[in-house]
Every structure is written in structure tokens, then in C-alpha cells.
Design a protein around this motif. Structure first.
Motif, PDB file in Angstrom:
ATOM      1  N   LYS A 114      40.504  48.096  52.100  1.00  7.02           N
ATOM      2  CA  LYS A 114      41.807  47.681  52.642  1.00  7.02           C
ATOM      3  C   LYS A 114      41.859  46.164  52.849  1.00  7.02           C
ATOM      4  N   ASN A 115      41.210  45.431  51.944  1.00  6.15           N
ATOM      5  CA  ASN A 115      41.091  43.984  52.118  1.00  6.15           C
ATOM      6  C   ASN A 115      41.090  43.278  50.765  1.00  6.15           C
ATOM      7  N   HIS A 116      41.939  42.247  50.640  1.00  5.45           N
ATOM      8  CA  HIS A 116      41.918  41.409  49.445  1.00  5.45           C
ATOM      9  C   HIS A 116      40.850  40.349  49.630  1.00  5.45           C
ATOM     10  N   ASP A 117      40.033  40.137  48.574  1.00  9.11           N
ATOM     11  CA  ASP A 117      38.892  39.245  48.736  1.00  9.11           C
ATOM     12  C   ASP A 117      38.554  38.588  47.408  1.00  9.11           C
ATOM     13  N   ASP A 118      37.481  37.828  47.449  1.00  8.74           N
ATOM     14  CA  ASP A 118      36.962  37.120  46.291  1.00  8.74           C
ATOM     15  C   ASP A 118      36.516  38.112  45.207  1.00  8.74           C
ATOM     16  N   PRO A 119      36.663  37.777  43.928  1.00 13.14           N
ATOM     17  CA  PRO A 119      36.243  38.693  42.871  1.00 13.14           C
ATOM     18  C   PRO A 119      34.737  38.904  42.798  1.00 13.14           C
ATOM     19  N   GLN A 120      33.970  38.194  43.608  1.00 10.11           N
ATOM     20  CA  GLN A 120      32.534  38.449  43.688  1.00 10.11           C
ATOM     21  C   GLN A 120      32.160  39.341  44.868  1.00 10.11           C
ATOM     22  N   ALA A 121      33.125  39.692  45.710  1.00  9.70           N
ATOM     23  CA  ALA A 121      32.834  40.496  46.893  1.00  9.70           C
ATOM     24  C   ALA A 121      32.496  41.928  46.502  1.00  9.70           C
ATOM     25  N   MET A 122      31.554  42.534  47.220  1.00  8.30           N
ATOM     26  CA  MET A 122      31.261  43.943  47.005  1.00  8.30           C
ATOM     27  C   MET A 122      32.497  44.766  47.325  1.00  8.30           C
ATOM     28  N   ASN A 123      32.625  45.909  46.658  1.00 10.22           N
ATOM     29  CA  ASN A 123      33.840  46.699  46.809  1.00 10.22           C
ATOM     30  C   ASN A 123      34.046  47.237  48.221  1.00 10.22           C
ATOM     31  N   LYS A 124      32.987  47.329  49.021  1.00 10.13           N
ATOM     32  CA  LYS A 124      33.193  47.781  50.397  1.00 10.13           C
ATOM     33  C   LYS A 124      33.816  46.684  51.254  1.00 10.13           C
ATOM     34  N   TYR A 125      33.827  45.455  50.745  1.00  9.63           N
ATOM     35  CA  TYR A 125      34.428  44.342  51.481  1.00  9.63           C
ATOM     36  C   TYR A 125      35.778  43.910  50.900  1.00  9.63           C
ATOM     37  N   GLY A 126      36.016  44.172  49.636  1.00  9.68           N
ATOM     38  CA  GLY A 126      37.265  43.753  49.002  1.00  9.68           C
ATOM     39  C   GLY A 126      37.665  44.704  47.898  1.00  9.68           C
ATOM     40  N   PRO A 170      48.955  31.356  41.751  1.00 12.25           N
ATOM     41  CA  PRO A 170      47.501  31.410  41.927  1.00 12.25           C
ATOM     42  C   PRO A 170      47.123  32.373  43.041  1.00 12.25           C
ATOM     43  N   ASP A 171      45.884  32.843  43.008  1.00 15.16           N
ATOM     44  CA  ASP A 171      45.335  33.765  43.990  1.00 15.16           C
ATOM     45  C   ASP A 171      44.469  32.974  44.967  1.00 15.16           C
ATOM     46  N   ASP A 172      44.732  33.126  46.283  1.00 19.20           N
ATOM     47  CA  ASP A 172      43.887  32.407  47.252  1.00 19.20           C
ATOM     48  C   ASP A 172      42.640  33.197  47.639  1.00 19.20           C
ATOM     49  N   TYR A 173      42.505  34.408  47.097  1.00 17.28           N
ATOM     50  CA  TYR A 173      41.326  35.249  47.292  1.00 17.28           C
ATOM     51  C   TYR A 173      41.060  35.629  48.750  1.00 17.28           C
ATOM     52  N   LYS A 174      42.069  35.593  49.605  1.00 15.68           N
ATOM     53  CA  LYS A 174      41.817  35.975  50.995  1.00 15.68           C
ATOM     54  C   LYS A 174      43.008  36.647  51.669  1.00 15.68           C
ATOM     55  N   THR A 175      44.233  36.281  51.298  1.00 13.71           N
ATOM     56  CA  THR A 175      45.405  36.787  52.017  1.00 13.71           C
ATOM     57  C   THR A 175      45.773  38.178  51.522  1.00 13.71           C
ATOM     58  N   ASP A 176      45.871  39.124  52.448  1.00 13.54           N
ATOM     59  CA  ASP A 176      46.313  40.472  52.093  1.00 13.54           C
ATOM     60  C   ASP A 176      47.820  40.490  51.859  1.00 13.54           C
ATOM     61  N   PRO A 177      48.317  41.323  50.923  1.00 15.80           N
ATOM     62  CA  PRO A 177      47.522  42.251  50.125  1.00 15.80           C
ATOM     63  C   PRO A 177      47.144  41.722  48.737  1.00 15.80           C
ATOM     64  N   ALA A 178      47.671  40.539  48.333  1.00 15.93           N
ATOM     65  CA  ALA A 178      47.485  40.107  46.940  1.00 15.93           C
ATOM     66  C   ALA A 178      47.198  38.617  46.805  1.00 15.93           C
ATOM     67  N   GLY A 179      46.673  37.987  47.850  1.00 15.77           N
ATOM     68  CA  GLY A 179      46.273  36.589  47.740  1.00 15.77           C
ATOM     69  C   GLY A 179      47.418  35.625  47.536  1.00 15.77           C
ATOM     70  N   LYS A 180      48.617  35.967  48.026  1.00 15.76           N
ATOM     71  CA  LYS A 180      49.803  35.120  47.859  1.00 15.76           C
ATOM     72  C   LYS A 180      50.056  34.769  46.398  1.00 15.76           C
ATOM     73  N   SER A 181      49.788  35.741  45.516  1.00 16.07           N
ATOM     74  CA  SER A 181      49.938  35.462  44.083  1.00 16.07           C
ATOM     75  C   SER A 181      51.333  35.754  43.538  1.00 16.07           C
ATOM     76  N   GLY A 182      52.254  36.134  44.398  1.00 13.91           N
ATOM     77  CA  GLY A 182      53.648  36.207  44.001  1.00 13.91           C
ATOM     78  C   GLY A 182      54.014  37.428  43.179  1.00 13.91           C
ATOM     79  N   MET A 183      55.104  37.289  42.442  1.00 15.77           N
ATOM     80  CA  MET A 183      55.676  38.406  41.695  1.00 15.77           C
ATOM     81  C   MET A 183      54.727  38.899  40.602  1.00 15.77           C
ATOM     82  N   ARG A 184      54.942  40.155  40.221  1.00 15.10           N
ATOM     83  CA  ARG A 184      54.192  40.762  39.115  1.00 15.10           C
ATOM     84  C   ARG A 184      54.904  40.398  37.814  1.00 15.10           C
TER      85      ARG A 184
END
Length: 473
Positions: A114-126, A170-184
Motif C-alpha cells: 500500500k505504498n508507492h516507492d523507489d523501483p529498487q524497493a522490496m515489494n513488501k515496502y513498495g 516524472p515520478d518522485d518515487y515517494k508520493t502515494d499513490p503514483a509519485g505525482k506522475s500525473g495523467m495516464r
């Protein structure tokens, strides 16, 4: 932390169809299940035009991904795998508004972080679907190749029949739910290469199909709901679905393991009600058999022996029950006096009888052990281990198929002549499985439930629920 390697430039199941509840996708030739695991996604814009592609290649426990997308503004663009294989408009849960590609749902989150995170984060964290950013050049083309073990084409992290979405910002890799990456802005369904299946769509959004049985004389599949006990009949030729028995009937608030006997009667394990129901070929309730009162019954599956006795597993109480030909239900085997030791969680689950009528084979979901029980002496022998999350079983001669629910694969085990040992031979994700729980055989093909029981206590399941038919492997 998970590794994510950027590589030099190298050159998921088809999207859910829009079949109606009683409809069916046309049958396509079954590809050999031994084909190497790879997948592609045609990346489209909101108008449906193909504006790029993505290729996925299984590399050990991870996947190599190669993406090319055209027609985007220069700069960084967030890129993620989303839960559902639908590149259609839908409600974005973050804004509660209908957006392009909202049908793809939230980010794929197999670790339930339930957390947006860095693409290197383990899946239990992101989110497992949190991928590296796509950088677009002045020519409007973005290209990226990387390898990640956050996702896979098989197993718990499997992305087949999910969606790859590219965002506007761009993705900030921290803000839920999608890193402030905007529209699809772009979306593509991840489709397995050179592989096809046939899906039977079920009508009820509360289906959660757990059990499965096949009446060879009628050419009908029965499947039962783990949420309300409704049993459906599916014509295997036309795909027409009808309600065979309403949920909430006497002794049946849920419908788990199911079998059809030689008289065409349907036997149903009643889970935490501790009951076995027997229905006539036209759906009338003939018998409801009750096990002894207990705070923790869980009748999970059953098997019909050649002589007419029916054997029933209880996943919480260490006992195997038997129903004889006169409909007498008794405790047949006290497992506390055997090598089978019960622990927390689901214990014995699936059960089958060997073709010679000599043995029962049953799997212990929480330990991954497969057991052989002699029907004459009641002697218990461990066949093998390493099969955790095994749910329903299907025995074809000396080949055993197992629906591995949380692992989202069907496994094939080759058994010895006396069924006393086995070897894991193959694991097959089909075109993207969603918590498979039961299997039946139709000639040279198999059918598996896509139960989505992991969504029963929370989360939105993909609808329609479905059964999936595929070739032996």
C-alpha cells in the motif's frame, strides 16, 4: 533491497474480453505449455492508436523489459505496472473521477505494501509495479531496457494480463499513490507470446469460484462460490452459464470442493459449516451431512472412491471423514496418530483417489507436503515436499496437477508407479492466473478456477470472474 540493473539497449494473458456473463471467448489452438516465457504489450494512446511496444522476457526470477514509446513530450515519464489488464476508461481511486485507462486499476502491489516507492524497493515496502522512469528525447521517443525482479511472468509477482501504463509527468518515487506522475498517457496489456486459452466468464460479481467439478455425461462444469455458496453450471461447448443452486441453501453458505459421482449427483464441501451437501442432477438437495460440532470445522475437498465411499478433508481439524454408500458420515482417520501434523493455517486441502482405488493422495497447503494414504491399512507416507500453497488436485494416471493458489501457477508432478514418490516437473502460469484453487480434466485439456480468494477480505477483484481451459502440459 531488490536489485535493478540498467542494461544496454536490446532489441502479459490477453486483455479481459468483454464477454457477457453467459458468453465465451472463441476457442483458439492451444500452444505448447513448454514454450519459453515471454510477453509483449502494444502501447496505445487514449484514442486507441498504437504508439509503441514493450517486450518482457523471463530471466531467472526476474524479467528483462524493453520499452519504446512515441509521441510524448521530452523529459521523464512515470511508468508502472497496474493491477488489471484493461486499457479502458475507468475511475481513478485517487481522484474518484473517470480518467483514460482508469480501467487498469491501481498499481500492481503483490506485497500488499500500500505504498508507492523507489523501483529498487522490496515489494513488501513498495508496489511491485513501481518501475524505472521512461526518459523521452527531443524526438518524442522514449526508450528503456532494464531487468528487475520486482515483477515476473510467473508466480506471486506475475504481470501477465496486467497493464503497463506510462504517465504524463516524472515520478518522485515517494508520493502515494503514483509519485505525482500525473495523467495516464499510454497503456498496453501484457500478453503472453504464442499462447492461448479459453475462458468461461461467470455472471456474479460475488462469484469467487473455489470448487470445480465436471459431469462428463451432461458436458457441464459446476463451480461454487466461496462467498455466497451459489453453484453455477457451465456448458463446456457453448459457454452458457446457468444458476444450478442458489447460495444460502440448507447447509451451504459457501461451496468449496466439489465432485460428481457416477449417478450424476454433485457432492459439495461446506467449509466452516462443517457440512457435506449432496445435490441431485437437477439441483435438488438430497442430503446435508454434518460433522461433529466444533468451533473450527473447515471441510475443504472430497474424493469419490471406486466403491462409492467419499473421503473428505478438514483443513482445521486433524481428521479425514468418510461418507459410505448408505450416507453415514464418520471420522475415518485420526491424523493425530499419523506423520501428518497440523499447524496454523490451512492444512490438508485437496484430495484424490488413485485410479486403482488403492490410495488417497492429499496435500498440506501450509507445509507444502504431499501425502499418500493406504485405503486398506490407513498407513500414511510422505510423497514429497516443496509444494506450498497447493490447493486443488487433479490426478491423470501417474501425473498429478496442483493448483498453487498464492503462487498463481498450475504445477505438474510426475509420480512413481506406487504413488510413493514424486518429482516436480513443470510450473505453468497460463495466460495470467489469479489465485487458482481447483482443476478438472476435459479430454486432453484442463480447466482451472481463477478464484481471486486473495481479494475476498479486501480489494477489488477483476470481473468477470472466470474459469480457464487450457491444454495439458
Amino acid at each position: 533491497m531488490k536489485k535493478l540493473q540498467m542494461l544496454g539497449l536490446l532489441a502479459l494473458a490477453a486483455a479481459l474480453g468483454s464477454a457477457s456473463a453467459g458468453g465465451m471467448q472463441p476457442m483458439m489452438p492451444m500452444a505448447p505449455a513448454s514454450a519459453p516465457l515471454s510477453a509483449t504489450a502494444a502501447i496505445r494512446d487514449a484514442a486507441g492508436q498504437v504508439r509503441g511496444s514493450a517486450a518482457f522476457k523471463q530471466m531467472g526470477m526476474g524479467v528483462q523489459v524493453t520499452v519504446e514509446v512515441r509521441g510524448l513530450p521530452p523529459g521523464g515519464h512515470g511508468m508502472h505496472v497496474h493491477e488489471y489488464g484493461k486499457c479502458t476508461p475507468g475511475v481513478d481511486s485517487a481522484t474518484n473521477t473517470v480518467v483514460p485507462f482508469g480501467g487498469a486499476g491501481p498499481h500492481f502491489d503483490p506485497g500488499m505494501s500500500k505504498n508507492h516507492d523507489d523501483p529498487q524497493a522490496m515489494n513488501k515496502y513498495g508496489h511491485g509495479g513501481d518501475l524505472p522512469m521512461l526518459m523521452v528525447g527531443a524526438d518524442g521517443v522514449g526508450r528503456l531496457t532494464f531487468t528487475t525482479d520486482k515483477v515476473s511472468l510467473t508466480g506471486m509477482n506475475g504481470v501477465l494480463n496486467r497493464a503497463l501504463v506510462v504517465h504524463a509527468m516524472p515520478d518522485d518515487y515517494k508520493t502515494d499513490p503514483a509519485g505525482k506522475s500525473g495523467m495516464r498517457e499510454r497503456c498496453g496489456v501484457i500478453v503472453r507470446d504464442n499462447f492461448s486459452v479459453r475462458d468461461y466468464a461467470l455472471p456474479d460479481h460475488l462469484s469467487y469460484p473455489e470448487g470445480l467439478a465436471y459431469d462428463t455425461k451432461k458436458g457441464v462444469l459446476y463451480t461454487g462460490s466461496a462467498s455466497n455458496g451459489t453453484i453455477y453450471a457451465v456448458n463446456v461447448q457453448s459457454g452458457t452459464v446457468s444458476k444450478f443452486s442458489e447460495g444460502g441453501s440448507l447447509g451451504r453458505r459457501v461451496a468449496l470442493g466439489m465432485k460428481v459421482d457416477p449417478q450424476g449427483r454433485l457432492w459439495v464441501a461446506g467449509g466452516q459449516q462443517g457440512t457435506v451437501s449432496v445435490l441431485s442432477p437437477d439441483g435438488m438437495i438430497l442430503n446435508v451431512l454434518e460433522t461433529p460440532k466444533s468451533p473450527v470445522p473447515y471441510l475443504n475437498d472430497l474424493a469419490i472412491a471406486p466403491g462409492g465411499n467419499v473421503y473428505v478433508t478438514d483443513s482445521f481439524r486433524p481428521v479425514i471423514y468418510r461418507v459410505d454408500r448408505d450416507m453415514n458420515l464418520t471420522a475415518w482417520l485420526d491424523l493425530g496418530k499419523t506423520p501428518i501434523k497440523y499447524g496454523p493455517g490451512i492444512n490438508l486441502d485437496g484430495i484424490v483417489v488413485t485410479p486403482d482405488g488403492r490410495y488417497l493422495l492429499t496435500n498440506q497447503l501450509n507445509t507444502g507436503d504431499l501425502w499418500r494414504i493406504d485405503l486398506r491399512t490407513r498407513a500414511v507416507k510422505k510423497v514429497m515436499g516443496g509444494l506450498k500453497n497447493s490447493d486443488g488436485l487433479l490426478l491423470d494416471g501417474h501425473t498429478l496437477y496442483l493448483a498453487r493458489n498464492k503462487d498463481q501457477v498450475v504445477s505438474r508432478v510426475n509420480l512413481s508407479a506406487d504413488y510413493g514418490s514424486g518429482t516436480l516437473a513443470a510450473e505453468e502460469p497460463l495466460a495470467g492466473l489469479r489465485y487458482p484453487t481447483a482443476l478438472v480434466m476435459l479430454g486432453n485439456e484442463l480447466v482451472v478456477t481463477q478464484s481471486q480468494l486473495d481479494k475476498l477480505q479486501g480489494g477489488a477483484p477483476e470481473v468477470p470472474f472466470k474459469l480457464t481451459r487450457f491444454g495439458k502440459f
